[in-house]
Design a protein around this motif. Sequence first.
Motif, short mmCIF file in Angstrom:
data_model
loop_
_atom_site.label_atom_id
_atom_site.label_comp_id
_atom_site.label_asym_id
_atom_site.label_seq_id
_atom_site.Cartn_x
_atom_site.Cartn_y
_atom_site.Cartn_z
N LYS A 142 60.97 44.54 33.07
CA LYS A 142 61.31 44.63 34.49
C LYS A 142 60.09 44.24 35.32
N VAL A 143 59.91 42.95 35.49
CA VAL A 143 58.69 42.44 36.11
C VAL A 143 58.91 42.26 37.61
N SER A 144 58.06 42.89 38.39
CA SER A 144 58.11 42.73 39.84
C SER A 144 57.18 41.58 40.23
N PRO A 145 57.31 41.06 41.47
CA PRO A 145 56.38 40.03 41.94
C PRO A 145 54.93 40.49 41.87
N ALA A 146 54.70 41.78 42.15
CA ALA A 146 53.33 42.31 42.10
C ALA A 146 52.78 42.27 40.69
N THR A 147 53.63 42.60 39.71
CA THR A 147 53.19 42.56 38.30
C THR A 147 52.80 41.15 37.90
N LEU A 148 53.62 40.18 38.28
CA LEU A 148 53.33 38.78 37.97
C LEU A 148 52.03 38.34 38.64
N LEU A 149 51.84 38.74 39.89
CA LEU A 149 50.62 38.38 40.63
C LEU A 149 49.39 38.97 39.98
N ILE A 150 49.46 40.25 39.63
CA ILE A 150 48.32 40.92 39.01
C ILE A 150 47.98 40.28 37.66
N ALA A 151 49.02 39.98 36.88
CA ALA A 151 48.81 39.35 35.57
C ALA A 151 48.14 37.98 35.73
N CYS A 152 48.60 37.20 36.71
CA CYS A 152 48.02 35.87 36.95
C CYS A 152 46.56 35.97 37.39
N ILE A 153 46.27 36.91 38.30
CA ILE A 153 44.89 37.05 38.80
C ILE A 153 43.96 37.48 37.68
N ALA A 154 44.38 38.49 36.90
CA ALA A 154 43.54 38.97 35.79
C ALA A 154 43.31 37.86 34.77
N ALA A 155 44.36 37.08 34.49
CA ALA A 155 44.25 35.99 33.51
C ALA A 155 43.35 34.88 34.03
N LEU A 156 43.43 34.57 35.32
CA LEU A 156 42.55 33.55 35.89
C LEU A 156 41.09 33.99 35.82
N VAL A 157 40.85 35.26 36.11
CA VAL A 157 39.47 35.79 36.02
C VAL A 157 38.95 35.65 34.60
N ALA A 158 39.78 36.01 33.62
CA ALA A 158 39.37 35.89 32.21
C ALA A 158 39.11 34.44 31.84
N GLY A 159 40.00 33.54 32.26
CA GLY A 159 39.84 32.12 31.93
C GLY A 159 38.58 31.52 32.53
N PHE A 160 38.36 31.79 33.81
CA PHE A 160 37.19 31.22 34.47
C PHE A 160 35.89 31.87 33.98
#
Length: 226
Positions: free
Chosen positions: A148-166
């Motif tokens: 049950k993914v909310s827009p906030a969950t998707l946003l947080i996951a993307c931000i955390a993943a971008l931080v890890a990638g960069f």
Amino acid sequence: MTTAIKLAKAHLKLNFPKPMAILFLMSLTMLAPHYPRIVSAMFFVMMISSALGITRETRSEELLLTLPAKRSDLVKGQALFVFILQLVYLLCCAAAALAAMFIPFYGKTVAVAQPGMVGNLAFFGVALAVYGAFNFAFMPLYYIKNGKVSPATLLIACIAALVAGFAVYGIFELLAQFVPSVGAVLRSFDSGTLGWQLLVLFGGAAFYVGASALSVMLAVKRYERG
């Protein structure tokens, strides 16, 4: 795994409408002089977030839940969908990087006129390592809510993943800046460093496979635990 592949195909059909293919054109930014190569390679995030947003809006995930498939296969199928988009986009970037080697720019080529890393074989090994770090951070966070993914969950996951990638990219960029031998591999097209470039490429590919597989394992545990 056969079920996961079928589910990935279903996601491609349901959640990646043909007009979205235009996002692959973002890889053409690899042709822009003085434009960081890693930024071009990371535009895939727009594609993935859009596709997963469509999944939520169309409730196709709820439809797939009605299929006679294991809960783990549902996660694996969607993860495979994400990985396919990533790798196809990176192949588009590689094609654009190859074309950049033949476009003249003030006595050089667009491929050489770049800040930081150039688009050689080693760069794509680094990009794969960055993608692996992105997946490792993204998948477990995205599946923390039992599907049950909310827009906030998707946003947080993307931000955390971008931080890890960069962060991973930053390590390579610092090494290229301050260690001359590393810089010779990552910041030039010197044929004398081809062996090292291939080593970075295959090393990055191995890291991508390992980190992505581990990310799916963690995501499955979170999804099943609810």
